[in-house]
Design a protein around this motif. Structure first.
Motif, PDB file in Angstrom:
ATOM      1  N   VAL A 178      10.031   1.958 -13.936  1.00 16.47           N
ATOM      2  CA  VAL A 178       9.818   1.071 -12.521  1.00 16.47           C
ATOM      3  C   VAL A 178       8.754   1.586 -11.772  1.00 16.47           C
ATOM      4  N   ALA A 179       8.463   3.016 -11.809  1.00 14.66           N
ATOM      5  CA  ALA A 179       7.100   3.368 -10.982  1.00 14.66           C
ATOM      6  C   ALA A 179       5.961   3.068 -11.851  1.00 14.66           C
ATOM      7  N   ALA A 180       5.866   2.949 -13.186  1.00 19.49           N
ATOM      8  CA  ALA A 180       4.652   2.523 -13.656  1.00 19.49           C
ATOM      9  C   ALA A 180       4.423   1.164 -13.665  1.00 19.49           C
ATOM     10  N   ALA A 181       5.456   0.336 -13.382  1.00 20.30           N
ATOM     11  CA  ALA A 181       5.265  -1.264 -13.260  1.00 20.30           C
ATOM     12  C   ALA A 181       4.815  -1.441 -11.684  1.00 20.30           C
ATOM     13  N   LEU A 182       4.941  -0.811 -11.022  1.00 18.68           N
ATOM     14  CA  LEU A 182       4.732  -1.131  -9.638  1.00 18.68           C
ATOM     15  C   LEU A 182       3.097  -1.246  -9.426  1.00 18.68           C
ATOM     16  N   GLY A 191       0.884  -1.259   0.090  1.00 18.63           N
ATOM     17  CA  GLY A 191      -0.120  -0.091  -0.028  1.00 18.63           C
ATOM     18  C   GLY A 191       0.785   1.087   0.030  1.00 18.63           C
ATOM     19  N   ALA A 192       2.063   1.321  -0.021  1.00 17.93           N
ATOM     20  CA  ALA A 192       2.879   2.602  -0.109  1.00 17.93           C
ATOM     21  C   ALA A 192       3.011   3.066  -1.600  1.00 17.93           C
ATOM     22  N   ARG A 193       2.985   4.414  -1.397  1.00 13.45           N
ATOM     23  CA  ARG A 193       3.075   5.128  -2.637  1.00 13.45           C
ATOM     24  C   ARG A 193       4.769   5.527  -2.814  1.00 13.45           C
ATOM     25  N   ILE A 194       5.184   5.208  -3.664  1.00 16.60           N
ATOM     26  CA  ILE A 194       6.512   5.208  -4.127  1.00 16.60           C
ATOM     27  C   ILE A 194       6.870   6.391  -5.170  1.00 16.60           C
ATOM     28  N   ALA A 195       8.076   7.141  -4.501  1.00 16.42           N
ATOM     29  CA  ALA A 195       8.829   8.068  -5.503  1.00 16.42           C
ATOM     30  C   ALA A 195      10.085   7.570  -5.916  1.00 16.42           C
ATOM     31  N   GLY A 255      -0.523  -0.925  -7.297  1.00 13.08           N
ATOM     32  CA  GLY A 255      -1.057  -0.027  -6.503  1.00 13.08           C
ATOM     33  C   GLY A 255      -1.097   1.285  -7.521  1.00 13.08           C
ATOM     34  N   SER A 256      -1.254   2.478  -6.738  1.00 16.72           N
ATOM     35  CA  SER A 256      -1.396   3.798  -7.438  1.00 16.72           C
ATOM     36  C   SER A 256      -0.398   4.922  -6.716  1.00 16.72           C
ATOM     37  N   GLY A 257      -0.348   5.915  -7.274  1.00 16.33           N
ATOM     38  CA  GLY A 257       0.345   7.036  -6.592  1.00 16.33           C
ATOM     39  C   GLY A 257       1.793   7.030  -6.831  1.00 16.33           C
ATOM     40  N   HIS A 258       2.295   6.124  -7.863  1.00 13.09           N
ATOM     41  CA  HIS A 258       3.786   6.075  -7.806  1.00 13.09           C
ATOM     42  C   HIS A 258       4.159   7.197  -8.918  1.00 13.09           C
ATOM     43  N   ARG A 259       5.361   7.494  -8.814  1.00 15.86           N
ATOM     44  CA  ARG A 259       5.985   8.393  -9.717  1.00 15.86           C
ATOM     45  C   ARG A 259       7.806   8.322  -9.765  1.00 15.86           C
ATOM     46  N   GLY A 260       7.959   8.188 -11.223  1.00 17.49           N
ATOM     47  CA  GLY A 260       9.548   8.241 -11.238  1.00 17.49           C
ATOM     48  C   GLY A 260      10.061   9.764 -11.490  1.00 17.49           C
ATOM     49  N   HIS A 261      11.040  10.106 -10.748  1.00 17.35           N
ATOM     50  CA  HIS A 261      11.868  11.351 -11.144  1.00 17.35           C
ATOM     51  C   HIS A 261      13.119  11.180 -11.544  1.00 17.35           C
ATOM     52  N   ALA A 262      13.552  11.940 -12.433  1.00 13.47           N
ATOM     53  CA  ALA A 262      14.758  11.632 -12.996  1.00 13.47           C
ATOM     54  C   ALA A 262      15.801  13.001 -12.458  1.00 13.47           C
ATOM     55  N   VAL A 263      16.588  12.444 -11.577  1.00 11.93           N
ATOM     56  CA  VAL A 263      17.457  13.676 -10.733  1.00 11.93           C
ATOM     57  C   VAL A 263      18.923  12.966 -10.489  1.00 11.93           C
ATOM     58  N   ASP A 264      19.655  14.089 -10.892  1.00  7.42           N
ATOM     59  CA  ASP A 264      21.246  14.061 -10.511  1.00  7.42           C
ATOM     60  C   ASP A 264      21.399  14.469  -9.319  1.00  7.42           C
ATOM     61  N   LEU A 265      21.528  13.598  -8.034  1.00 11.86           N
ATOM     62  CA  LEU A 265      21.537  13.939  -6.884  1.00 11.86           C
ATOM     63  C   LEU A 265      22.929  14.804  -6.605  1.00 11.86           C
ATOM     64  N   THR A 266      23.530  14.834  -7.279  1.00 10.89           N
ATOM     65  CA  THR A 266      24.939  15.724  -7.114  1.00 10.89           C
ATOM     66  C   THR A 266      24.709  17.092  -7.513  1.00 10.89           C
TER      67      THR A 266
END
Length: 289
Positions: free
Chosen positions: A47-51, A31-35, A53-64
Motif C-alpha cells: 500500500v505504501a509503495a503504491a501511494l 502532500g502528506a507522508r504516510i506511515a 508522492g514520496s516518504g511513505h513507508r509500510g510497517h508490520a506491527v502487531d499493535l497488541t
C-alpha cells in the motif's frame, strides 16, 4: 479552513484496510507522508509503495505487542522526528456469541479495539508534541453509543474507546494536542462483508452500508474543522442517540431494529453476490477474495 497536508507526517493503523485506503490516497496526493501500519506487513508495504508522492513507508506491527509498538514509535522518531496526525483505525469483530466464545478471544478483541489505540496514542505523545499542530483521530463506531446485543465485546470496546477519547481530548487540548473521533455506522469493508456472510450483527444493516470514502471524508473534515466527534451519517447517529434516552425500552426497540436489519443484511448479501464478492453454497455464504 482547509487542512494543509503538505509535508505532514500521518501515521495510520489498520493501514492496509478499506477505510485507511480511502483516507491515505487523497492525503498523499495532497502532500502528506504516510506511515502505513498493519499487522499484515506485506500488504502495508504494498500500500505504501503504491501511494503517490514520496516518504511513505509500510510497517508490520502487531499493535497488541508492546515491544513492537515501542519499536514502531522509535522508528517513526528516527524517520520523521514527529507525528502530525495519528489515525487510530485498527479494529476487529467476532461473530461468536458471548456465551460460546473463549476467554482468550474476548481479551484479544479488547486488546485490539480498546487497549492498543490507547497505548499507541500514549507512546506517541512526545512525537505529537514535536509537531506544530498535532492531531489524533480515532475510528470508533456507532457501536460506541448503541449496544449491539449480538457482539457485546465489540460494543464494550467501542463504548470504552469513545469515552476514553473524549476524556483524552479534554485533557490534551490544554497541552496543544487536538483529539477527535469519527463514529461511523456500517461501512462496506471486508470486516463487514465477513460479518454478513457469517450471519453476524443484523442491527448494523438498518440502511445500506456506506462506502469507506464517506468515513474518510468525515476524518478529513475533522482535520479541516477540529471537534471532539463527527458522524458520517448524521441521521443514524441521531436515531441511536434518541434510543439511548430510554434504555429500558431497548428490548422492545431491538425487535423492531432487528427485523429491519435482517432485511437489510439479506439485501446486502444479494448485492455482494451480484458484484461477485460473495457466493451462496450448500453450507451458506462465503466471501470471494
Amino acid at each position: 479552513m482547509s487542512y494543509d497536508y503538505r509535508d505532514k507526517v500521518m501515521v495510520v493503523t489498520g493501514g492496509a484496510g478499506d477505510i485507511a485506503a480511502a483516507l491515505i490516497g487523497p492525503a498523499a496526493r495532497r502532500g502528506a507522508r504516510i506511515a502505513v501500519v498493519d499487522i499484515r506487513g506485506e500488504e502495508a508495504r504494498r500500500v505504501a509503495a503504491a501511494l503517490p508522492g514520496s516518504g511513505h513507508r509500510g510497517h508490520a506491527v502487531d499493535l497488541t505487542d508492546l515491544g513492537q509498538v515501542e519499536a514502531l514509535v522509535a522508528r517513526l522518531e528516527e524517520d520523521h522526528g514527529r507525528i502530525d496526525v495519528l489515525v487510530n483505525n485498527v479494529g476487529m469483530s467476532s461473530q461468536e456469541r458471548f456465551d460460546e466464545r473463549d476467554v482468550a478471544s474476548i481479551r484479544r478483541e479488547l486488546e485490539v479495539n480498546l487497549v492498543s489505540p490507547l497505548v499507541l496514542t500514549r507512546l506517541a505523545v512526545p512525537l505529537l508534541r514535536a509537531a506544530r499542530d498535532p492531531r489524533v483521530i480515532t475510528t470508533v463506531s456507532l457501536g460506541g453509543i448503541f449496544p449491539l446485543g449480538e457482539t457485546p465485546i465489540y460494543t464494550a470496546s467501542k463504548f470504552g474507546l469513545r469515552g476514553a477519547m473524549l476524556a483524552i481530548g479534554l485533557d490534551l487540548a490544554a497541552k496543544g494536542i487536538t483529539v477527535s473521533s469519527v463514529l461511523p455506522s456500517a461501512t462496506d469493508t471486508r470486516m463487514l462483508r465477513q460479518e454478513a456472510v457469517e450471519g453476524g450483527n443484523a442491527l448494523q444493516f438498518q440502511d445500506p452500508p456506506q462506502p469507506p470514502e464517506a468515513v474518510a471524508r468525515a476524518m478529513m473534515a475533522l482535520l479541516d474543522r477540529p471537534r471532539l466527534e463527527a458522524y458520517p451519517k448524521a441521521s443514524e447517529s441521531l436515531l441511536v442517540r434518541l434510543a439511548m434516552l430510554v434504555p429500558n425500552q431497548l428490548p422492545r426497540l431491538m425487535r423492531l431494529f432487528r427485523r429491519k436489519g435482517e432485511r437489510g443484511m439479506a439485501a446486502y448479501l444479494r448485492r455482494l453476490e451480484a458484484e461477485g464478492r460473495a457466493v451462496r453454497g450448500p453450507d451458506g455464504w462465503q466471501l470471494v477474495e
